[in-house]
Scaffold this active site. Structure first.
Site, PDB file in Angstrom:
ATOM      1  N   HIS A  32       1.788   1.311  13.634  1.00 30.64           N
ATOM      2  CA  HIS A  32       0.686   1.087  12.684  1.00 30.64           C
ATOM      3  C   HIS A  32       0.923  -0.189  11.890  1.00 30.64           C
ATOM      4  CE1 HIS A  32       3.838   3.001  10.320  1.00 30.64           C
ATOM      5  NE2 HIS A  32       3.283   2.466   9.242  1.00 30.64           N
TER       6      HIS A  32
ATOM      7  N   ARG B 273       9.739   1.585  -1.449  1.00 32.77           N
ATOM      8  CA  ARG B 273       8.686   0.787  -0.842  1.00 32.77           C
ATOM      9  C   ARG B 273       7.640   0.337  -1.851  1.00 32.77           C
ATOM     10  NH1 ARG B 273       4.240   2.322   3.828  1.00 32.77           N
ATOM     11  NH2 ARG B 273       2.729   2.131   2.169  1.00 32.77           N
TER      12      ARG B 273
ATOM     13  N   HIS C 296       4.293  -1.823  13.013  1.00 35.75           N
ATOM     14  CA  HIS C 296       5.679  -1.349  12.986  1.00 35.75           C
ATOM     15  C   HIS C 296       5.765   0.138  13.298  1.00 35.75           C
ATOM     16  CE1 HIS C 296       4.092  -1.028   8.893  1.00 35.75           C
ATOM     17  NE2 HIS C 296       4.867   0.029   8.743  1.00 35.75           N
TER      18      HIS C 296
ATOM     19  N   ASP D  82       0.320  -1.127   7.884  1.00 37.13           N
ATOM     20  CA  ASP D  82       0.158  -0.273   6.703  1.00 37.13           C
ATOM     21  C   ASP D  82      -1.260  -0.291   6.123  1.00 37.13           C
ATOM     22  OD1 ASP D  82       2.691   0.805   6.729  1.00 37.13           O
ATOM     23  OD2 ASP D  82       3.542  -0.832   5.547  1.00 37.13           O
TER      24      ASP D  82
HETATM   25 FE   LIG Z   1       4.368   1.775   7.596  1.00 37.88          FE
END
Ligand SMILES: [Fe+2]
Length: 288
Positions: free
Chosen positions: A106, A279, A264, A108
């Site tokens: 995917h 993150r 990724h 993000d």
């Molecule tokens: Fe991701």
């Protein structure tokens, strides 16, 4: 990895092929001077995925660097850290059995109107086995297509949705095993929107395929069968070894990738071990 010498303040060691690079000679625990920030942005645009090893960062320092890169993106469907509304803790305990987070190709939040330009992931605890993150160079994958295929794809708009993951019937709604991360399944996630199937990078001008198996659910104006055939071809094309960079983590490393020209996949393989990352995302533009 050979160092590229045309930077004045930082040292950049690209991966073979130029997709992915390591950046040294910078201290991310303090605000970056303008000249250094410019070089970091240039290296990031050039290599798509950049790793900064040996950066023991506080949450505040990661937040401050994210702000310097362009301000926070909006992170839906996952409860953020207490007191840090823009930080997600990616934590998987040694005894967790649920599939690891991010285990599907995917880009993000591509289902957003303005998906994040960058994602920044800082490693706090890295398991001794497994847990690599794989990246696809979606610009090079686009450039490897025949001119005829490129022309065919040029006018198409892909349909993106979070429904397969976070929707009322999505993967996470069927979680039966304990999961440390608090995922918020929602009917809102069933919504969809379209983006150009081939998008142009606002900095480099390079075109890249902007589809993924996790979030792309169709192609506007095509029948489901037609879309399935074309997307199936594109997913197989994108995920060939020749377009993949496998990132191996070390603790206290910051990784920053460009969601506009990569996708990724978070590998598992570390059951029995803790993995802990922080993150943040950088706000992006409407894909064109
Ligand atoms: Fe991701």
């Amino acid at each position: 990895m050979d160092a590229v010498l045309d930077y004045r303040t930082i040292q950049v060691s690209p991966q073979p092929g130029g997709f992915g690079a390591e950046i040294r000679g910078v201290d991310l625990s303090h605000p970056l001077p303008a000249a250094v920030l410019d070089e970091v942005k240039a290296a990031w645009a050039r290599h798509g995925v950049v790793a900064f090893p040996d950066q023991p960062l506080s949450l505040e320092a990661q937040e401050a660097f994210t702000e310097q890169m362009g301000g926070f993106g909006v992170d839906p469907y996952i409860k953020p850290m207490a007191g840090h509304p823009n930080v997600l803790e990616l934590r998987r305990e040694p005894d967790e059995k649920a599939p690891n987070f991010g285990a599907g190709w995917h880009s993000d939040w591509s289902f957003q109107e303005t998906p994040p330009a960058a994602t920044l992931l800082h490693s706090k605890v890295v398991p001794p086995v497994g847990g690599d993150t794989l990246f696809v160079d979606a610009a090079r994958a686009y450039e490897a297509l025949s001119p005829a295929m490129q022309r065919m794809l040029a006018p198409l708009r892909a349909i993106h949705s979070a429904k397969q993951s976070y929707g009322s019937k999505g993967v996470f709604s069927k979680d039966t095993e304990k999961r440390t991360m608090q995922i918020i399944v929602s009917e809102e996630a069933d919504a969809s929107l379209t983006h150009p199937l081939v998008r142009t990078h606002p900095v480099t001008g390079r075109k890249a395929l902007f589809v993924s198996p996790v979030y792309t659910v169709g192609i506007e104006d095509l029948t489901p069968e037609e879309a399935k055939a074309i997307l199936g071809f594109l997913f197989a094309h994108l995920t060939q070894d020749q377009f993949i960079y496998r990132h191996k983590w070390r603790e206290q490393m910051l990784l920053m990738w460009d969601n506009r020209c990569t996708m990724h996949f978070a590998e598992g393989g570390y059951d029995g071990h803790l993995r802990l990352m922080h993150r943040t995302t950088v706000a992006g533009d409407t894909p064109v």
